[in-house]
Design a protein around this motif. Structure first.
Motif, PDB file in Angstrom:
ATOM      1  N   PRO A 540       0.826  -1.208   0.000  1.00 23.32           N
ATOM      2  CA  PRO A 540       0.000   0.000   0.000  1.00 23.32           C
ATOM      3  C   PRO A 540       0.860   1.259   0.000  1.00 23.32           C
ATOM      4  O   PRO A 540       1.688   1.455   0.888  1.00 23.32           O
ATOM      5  N   MET A 541       0.686   2.088  -1.009  1.00 27.63           N
ATOM      6  CA  MET A 541       1.293   3.421  -1.059  1.00 27.63           C
ATOM      7  C   MET A 541       0.217   4.405  -0.628  1.00 27.63           C
ATOM      8  O   MET A 541      -0.901   4.372  -1.142  1.00 27.63           O
ATOM      9  N   ALA A 542       0.546   5.288   0.323  1.00 29.06           N
ATOM     10  CA  ALA A 542      -0.505   6.098   0.937  1.00 29.06           C
ATOM     11  C   ALA A 542       0.001   7.469   1.336  1.00 29.06           C
ATOM     12  O   ALA A 542       1.205   7.673   1.579  1.00 29.06           O
ATOM     13  N   THR A 543      -0.922   8.420   1.422  1.00 31.70           N
ATOM     14  CA  THR A 543      -0.626   9.655   2.136  1.00 31.70           C
ATOM     15  C   THR A 543      -0.586   9.327   3.629  1.00 31.70           C
ATOM     16  O   THR A 543      -1.112   8.295   4.068  1.00 31.70           O
ATOM     17  N   LEU A 544       0.032  10.204   4.406  1.00 33.93           N
ATOM     18  CA  LEU A 544       0.116   9.959   5.843  1.00 33.93           C
ATOM     19  C   LEU A 544      -1.265   9.854   6.461  1.00 33.93           C
ATOM     20  O   LEU A 544      -1.524   8.988   7.310  1.00 33.93           O
ATOM     21  N   GLU A 545      -2.185  10.692   6.024  1.00 31.59           N
ATOM     22  CA  GLU A 545      -3.538  10.671   6.591  1.00 31.59           C
ATOM     23  C   GLU A 545      -4.227   9.339   6.304  1.00 31.59           C
ATOM     24  O   GLU A 545      -4.886   8.764   7.183  1.00 31.59           O
ATOM     25  N   ALA A 546      -4.080   8.833   5.075  1.00 28.03           N
ATOM     26  CA  ALA A 546      -4.710   7.561   4.723  1.00 28.03           C
ATOM     27  C   ALA A 546      -4.056   6.399   5.450  1.00 28.03           C
ATOM     28  O   ALA A 546      -4.730   5.449   5.876  1.00 28.03           O
ATOM     29  N   ASP A 602       7.864  13.767  -3.572  1.00 24.20           N
ATOM     30  CA  ASP A 602       7.422  13.223  -4.857  1.00 24.20           C
ATOM     31  C   ASP A 602       6.092  13.882  -5.231  1.00 24.20           C
ATOM     32  O   ASP A 602       5.019  13.320  -5.008  1.00 24.20           O
ATOM     33  N   PRO A 603       6.134  15.088  -5.804  1.00 25.26           N
ATOM     34  CA  PRO A 603       4.898  15.842  -6.051  1.00 25.26           C
ATOM     35  C   PRO A 603       3.893  15.118  -6.947  1.00 25.26           C
ATOM     36  O   PRO A 603       2.682  15.171  -6.690  1.00 25.26           O
ATOM     37  N   LEU A 604       4.368  14.451  -8.009  1.00 29.34           N
ATOM     38  CA  LEU A 604       3.439  13.805  -8.932  1.00 29.34           C
ATOM     39  C   LEU A 604       2.743  12.620  -8.268  1.00 29.34           C
ATOM     40  O   LEU A 604       1.510  12.471  -8.371  1.00 29.34           O
ATOM     41  N   THR A 605       3.499  11.761  -7.612  1.00 26.94           N
ATOM     42  CA  THR A 605       2.888  10.591  -6.982  1.00 26.94           C
ATOM     43  C   THR A 605       1.954  11.014  -5.860  1.00 26.94           C
ATOM     44  O   THR A 605       0.880  10.419  -5.670  1.00 26.94           O
ATOM     45  N   TYR A 606       2.317  12.038  -5.107  1.00 25.55           N
ATOM     46  CA  TYR A 606       1.432  12.542  -4.056  1.00 25.55           C
ATOM     47  C   TYR A 606       0.134  13.078  -4.667  1.00 25.55           C
ATOM     48  O   TYR A 606      -0.967  12.797  -4.164  1.00 25.55           O
ATOM     49  N   ALA A 607       0.256  13.833  -5.760  1.00 26.48           N
ATOM     50  CA  ALA A 607      -0.942  14.352  -6.427  1.00 26.48           C
ATOM     51  C   ALA A 607      -1.820  13.209  -6.941  1.00 26.48           C
ATOM     52  O   ALA A 607      -3.063  13.295  -6.897  1.00 26.48           O
ATOM     53  N   TYR A 608      -1.195  12.141  -7.428  1.00 27.16           N
ATOM     54  CA  TYR A 608      -1.954  10.955  -7.866  1.00 27.16           C
ATOM     55  C   TYR A 608      -2.744  10.348  -6.707  1.00 27.16           C
ATOM     56  O   TYR A 608      -3.928  10.013  -6.852  1.00 27.16           O
ATOM     57  N   LEU A 609      -2.129  10.231  -5.538  1.00 29.81           N
ATOM     58  CA  LEU A 609      -2.829   9.666  -4.379  1.00 29.81           C
ATOM     59  C   LEU A 609      -3.990  10.561  -3.955  1.00 29.81           C
ATOM     60  O   LEU A 609      -5.075  10.061  -3.594  1.00 29.81           O
ATOM     61  N   LYS A 610      -3.793  11.868  -3.993  1.00 26.85           N
ATOM     62  CA  LYS A 610      -4.886  12.783  -3.649  1.00 26.85           C
ATOM     63  C   LYS A 610      -6.025  12.655  -4.666  1.00 26.85           C
ATOM     64  O   LYS A 610      -7.213  12.678  -4.293  1.00 26.85           O
ATOM     65  N   ALA A 611      -5.668  12.505  -5.948  1.00 28.84           N
ATOM     66  CA  ALA A 611      -6.691  12.329  -6.977  1.00 28.84           C
ATOM     67  C   ALA A 611      -7.431  11.007  -6.792  1.00 28.84           C
ATOM     68  O   ALA A 611      -8.651  10.929  -7.008  1.00 28.84           O
ATOM     69  N   LEU A 612      -6.711   9.965  -6.387  1.00 33.18           N
ATOM     70  CA  LEU A 612      -7.366   8.689  -6.097  1.00 33.18           C
ATOM     71  C   LEU A 612      -8.397   8.850  -4.987  1.00 33.18           C
ATOM     72  O   LEU A 612      -9.475   8.245  -5.027  1.00 33.18           O
ATOM     73  N   GLY A 613      -8.051   9.655  -3.983  1.00 32.55           N
ATOM     74  CA  GLY A 613      -8.997   9.899  -2.910  1.00 32.55           C
ATOM     75  C   GLY A 613     -10.304  10.468  -3.435  1.00 32.55           C
ATOM     76  O   GLY A 613     -11.394  10.094  -2.963  1.00 32.55           O
ATOM     77  N   ARG A 615     -11.400  10.015  -6.519  1.00 31.24           N
ATOM     78  CA  ARG A 615     -12.003   9.075  -7.476  1.00 31.24           C
ATOM     79  C   ARG A 615     -12.562   7.810  -6.816  1.00 31.24           C
ATOM     80  O   ARG A 615     -13.607   7.298  -7.221  1.00 31.24           O
ATOM     81  N   ILE A 616     -11.833   7.256  -5.844  1.00 30.93           N
ATOM     82  CA  ILE A 616     -12.273   5.979  -5.255  1.00 30.93           C
ATOM     83  C   ILE A 616     -12.522   6.065  -3.760  1.00 30.93           C
ATOM     84  O   ILE A 616     -12.928   5.085  -3.143  1.00 30.93           O
ATOM     85  N   GLY A 617     -12.246   7.224  -3.171  1.00 31.92           N
ATOM     86  CA  GLY A 617     -12.558   7.409  -1.762  1.00 31.92           C
ATOM     87  C   GLY A 617     -11.436   7.078  -0.801  1.00 31.92           C
ATOM     88  O   GLY A 617     -11.608   7.232   0.411  1.00 31.92           O
ATOM     89  N   VAL A 618     -10.270   6.625  -1.312  1.00 32.78           N
ATOM     90  CA  VAL A 618      -9.122   6.357  -0.443  1.00 32.78           C
ATOM     91  C   VAL A 618      -7.854   6.869  -1.112  1.00 32.78           C
ATOM     92  O   VAL A 618      -7.663   6.691  -2.320  1.00 32.78           O
ATOM     93  N   GLU A 619      -7.002   7.515  -0.326  1.00 32.05           N
ATOM     94  CA  GLU A 619      -5.728   8.026  -0.840  1.00 32.05           C
ATOM     95  C   GLU A 619      -4.651   6.949  -0.704  1.00 32.05           C
ATOM     96  O   GLU A 619      -3.592   7.146  -0.112  1.00 32.05           O
ATOM     97  N   ILE A 620      -4.951   5.780  -1.266  1.00 36.44           N
ATOM     98  CA  ILE A 620      -4.059   4.619  -1.207  1.00 36.44           C
ATOM     99  C   ILE A 620      -4.038   3.962  -2.576  1.00 36.44           C
ATOM    100  O   ILE A 620      -5.078   3.843  -3.224  1.00 36.44           O
TER     101      ILE A 620
END
Length: 689
Positions: A540-546, A602-613, A615-620
């Motif tokens: 699992p790759m995640a933001t700290l909050e997730a 890692d700005p791009l990967t972090y932005a991807y995780l935020k966008a996933l949040g 789109r699918i409801g989880v920043e993972i």
């Protein structure tokens, strides 16, 4: 060896070179150091480190030869890695003559003496090792390349005479770099360091303490064979059916499917006798059971161990489909459950030994902060067990104080990290300050240029197009949202951006992403993308909050904003609702090997995780390395070849150093149409919004 160009610390040559570097730093100059992993030992490569008196050492690159050659854990001469280092120097406006010292990651004279001593101490059985040409720590077929490395270097670099090397102690390299890069480097309180390895120059277990900026070795077991790394490598290979350096991670994954209860596991009570856990934190193999000190490949078990684990696989049986442990065979091969329980017992015995060593280390140092390094530190489950075991209750009971273990493991605890350590240690000996702590691992090779990517695409048979750029925040967020859009539709995408990760884990620069909410993602990735065993977990790759929302992050890993979870070297237990929401990244034992991503790293990967949040409801995200049965893809051509070999991968996004983003996907008869339709749908929705 000095005549051949290998000089130990303390030699006249090393003292002169150290004094020269000290003087240059004192005058305010910039020093460049090259750490070398030479042929003969696994994971050869080169690190380039810049040092100033104001800022200490700064890692510029850590080139791993396996990434360029395609030979995983290679022992070959690191020619491509050195060529890459020269290119990096020239981009900086420097030349090879600007390197002030060349530092080998092993103390080769000491290693030669230790090998000779070990043969004598274990004779006559150990004399069989003289016939062994290939082992985990040393490849005898490369002996000539290793001993002539100063001449090879001179020839490659266009120098008129052999390039002298300073041999740095292997475990000291592990220890100092891992400490200097840790969040603990500025602590006033003592910091303990445990190096648990396959082997080093003198032994396989070394313990240190750092107090007031000075590192002191407390203990070395002075044995190549009383080794936790060798214990796990031998058993995981001969029971799992894979070769050394490929077997350990697979067997750790398999253990989760077995009985991990010490009270009920049928093999644990007898297998634990293979390691003798003595006083003062000592660990010795039981020579009445283990035979790998004399015949590690052909005859590694004695009768007592065969009675427990069965007859080990021979070298010629490894990688045979009938030999390899497959959890998917559990319904039609009666021995599969037994084999998984043996894996669990092997893991439990390793954890016992890790706890035993760290228990002693904490008692003798009075420290509560520990840096764990060496190849054994890649056992992410064992690392988690340490944090669980040495909690507040242990410190209150044993030391009568209010504390708990705080643990940190670097992203390169194994031998790809000792070349960095050789340079960092030499800088420390020259009087440089420790340098900044590590926050990411993107140091392998140079970022690809736009022309590099375009040329590789033009030379291939895959379909491609330019889809945007990430130079601006709007452009970056658009690409991140496209990535999330595809993953939300259960697409499998790869991201190739910037310099590669150094170390064995993909961390967002050479990664494959998938939907963590998709219960079929693991099966799809293992069968159609990675072509690997079902026992292998997905991370699992995640933001700290997730990460906090779905996993129990241990307080002993909380330093520097839970930095210990940055590199997939530490697992965490999932919370009760996680398995239902993100089943793809929860392993059989309910854990996940987390990577926390931060916007500044890692700005791009972090932005991807935020966008996933959104789109699918989880920043993972599911995160697995961008490779197929080989090293992580390093060059644009390797990235395209990895796509070509992986029929289940929908698209790879290649990001150039100027921010330009190209998409590559299977063209012609192999084109599923998925990427083209997703891109059109996303573009239409974006215009409408």
């Amino acid at each position: 060896m000095a005549r051949a160009g290998f000089h130990q610390l303390g030699s006249d040559f090393a003292r002169e070179r150290l004094a020269r570097v000290q003087e240059k730093l004192r005058r305010g100059g910039t020093v460049f150091l090259a750490g070398l992993g030479l042929p003969g030992t696994h994971n050869s490569g080169v690190a380039l480190v810049e040092v100033t008196q104001a800022d200490g050492p700064r890692l510029i690159i850590n080139n791993e030869e396996e990434r360029f050659s395609g030979n995983k854990h290679t022992t070959e001469y690191p020619k491509a890695s050195i060529d890459g280092m020269v290119a990096t120097l020239r981009e900086m406006g420097r030349e090879i003559g600007d390197i002030d010292a060349w530092l080998a990651s092993w103390d080769y004279p000491t290693l030669a003496g230790t090998m000779a001593r070990s043969l004598v101490e274990e004779a006559p059985q150990s004399l069989k090792l003289l016939r062994l040409k290939d082992a985990s720590a040393f490849d005898g077929r490369r002996l000539d390349q290793m001993t002539r490395a100063p001449k090879f270097l001179a020839r490659q670099l266009g120098l008129s005479r052999p390039l002298p090397l300073i041999c740095m102690p292997h475990h000291d390299n592990h220890a100092w770099f891992s400490f200097a890069a840790s969040p603990f480097a500025d602590e006033d309180a003592p910091v303990a360091i445990a190096v648990l390895d396959g082997t080093g120059d003198l032994g396989s277990i070394s313990l240190y303490v750092v107090e007031r900026g000075a590192m002191r070795q407390l203990y070395c077991n002075n044995s190549m064979f009383d080794s936790l790394g060798m214990y796990y490598s031998v058993i995981s290979s001969t029971q799992g059916g894979w070769t050394w350096l490929s077997s350990e991670g697979r067997y750790m994954g398999a253990a989760a499917w077995g009985d991990m209860d010490r009270a009920s596991n049928r093999y644990y009570a007898r297998l634990k006798d293979v390691l003798d856990l003595g006083s003062e934190g000592e660990v010795r193999i039981n020579r009445a059971m283990a035979n790998w000190y004399s015949e590690p490949s052909e005859n590694p078990y004695k009768t007592a161990l065969i009675d427990i684990l069965g007859i080990p696989f021979r070298p010629d049986q490894l990688w045979n489909p009938d030999a390899m442990l497959r959890v998917e065979d559990i319904h039609h091969r009666p021995d599969t459950k037994d084999r998984l329980d043996k894996a669990a017992a092997t893991q439990l015995v390793l954890e016992d030994a890790m706890i035993h060593v760290v228990d002693h280390l904490l008692r003798v140092t009075g420290a509560s902060r520990v840096v764990l390094t060496g190849g054994v530190a890649l056992n992410a489950i064992g690392n988690m067990r340490l944090l669980e075991h040495f909690d507040e209750a242990w410190f209150a009971r044993v030391q009568q104080r209010n504390a708990r273990l705080h643990l940190w493991v670097p992203p390169v605890p194994g031998d790809p990290g000792v070349v960095i350590g050789a340079a960092f240690l030499f800088a420390h000996l020259a009087g440089a300050p420790g340098g900044a702590p590590m926050t990411h691992a993107f140091y392998c090779g140079l970022p690809p240029s736009n022309s590099d990517i375009e040329d590789a695409l033009a030379a291939s048979d895959i379909a491609s197009q330019r889809i945007g750029d990430i130079k601006t925040s709007d452009g970056r967020d658009a690409i991140a949202d496209l990535m999330a859009f595809m993953v939300a539709r259960n697409g499998v995408i790869a991201l190739y951006q910037g310099a590669a990760e150094t170390g064995p884990r993909a961390l967002g620069h050479r990664s494959i992403f998938a939907n963590p909410c998709d219960p079929h993602a693991r099966e799809r990735l293992n069968e159609r993308v990675k072509y690997r065993e079902a026992i292998r977990p997905l991370a699992p790759m995640a933001t700290l909050e997730a990460a906090r929302e779905y996993f129990d992050l241990l307080p002993g890993a909380s330093d520097a904003g839970y930095n210990a979870y940055n590199y997939m070297v530490l697992t965490a237990h999932s919370k009760p609702h996680a398995r239902e929401k993100i089943p793809a990244v929860i392993h059989a034992d309910g854990t996940g090997r987390i990577q926390i991503v931060r916007a500044e790293d890692d700005p791009l990967t972090y932005a991807y995780l935020k966008a996933l949040g959104r789109r699918i409801g989880v920043e993972i995200s599911v995160n697995t390395s961008f490779n197929v049965a080989g090293p992580i893809a390093q060059t644009p051509s390797q990235a395209i070849e990895t796509l070509r070999r992986s029929k289940g991968l929908d698209v790879v996004l290649l990001v150039a150093d100027d921010g330009t983003v190209h998409a590559g996907w299977h063209g012609g008869s192999r084109d599923s149409g998925r990427f083209s339709s997703w891109l059109a749908e996303w573009q239409s929705a974006s215009k409408a919004s």
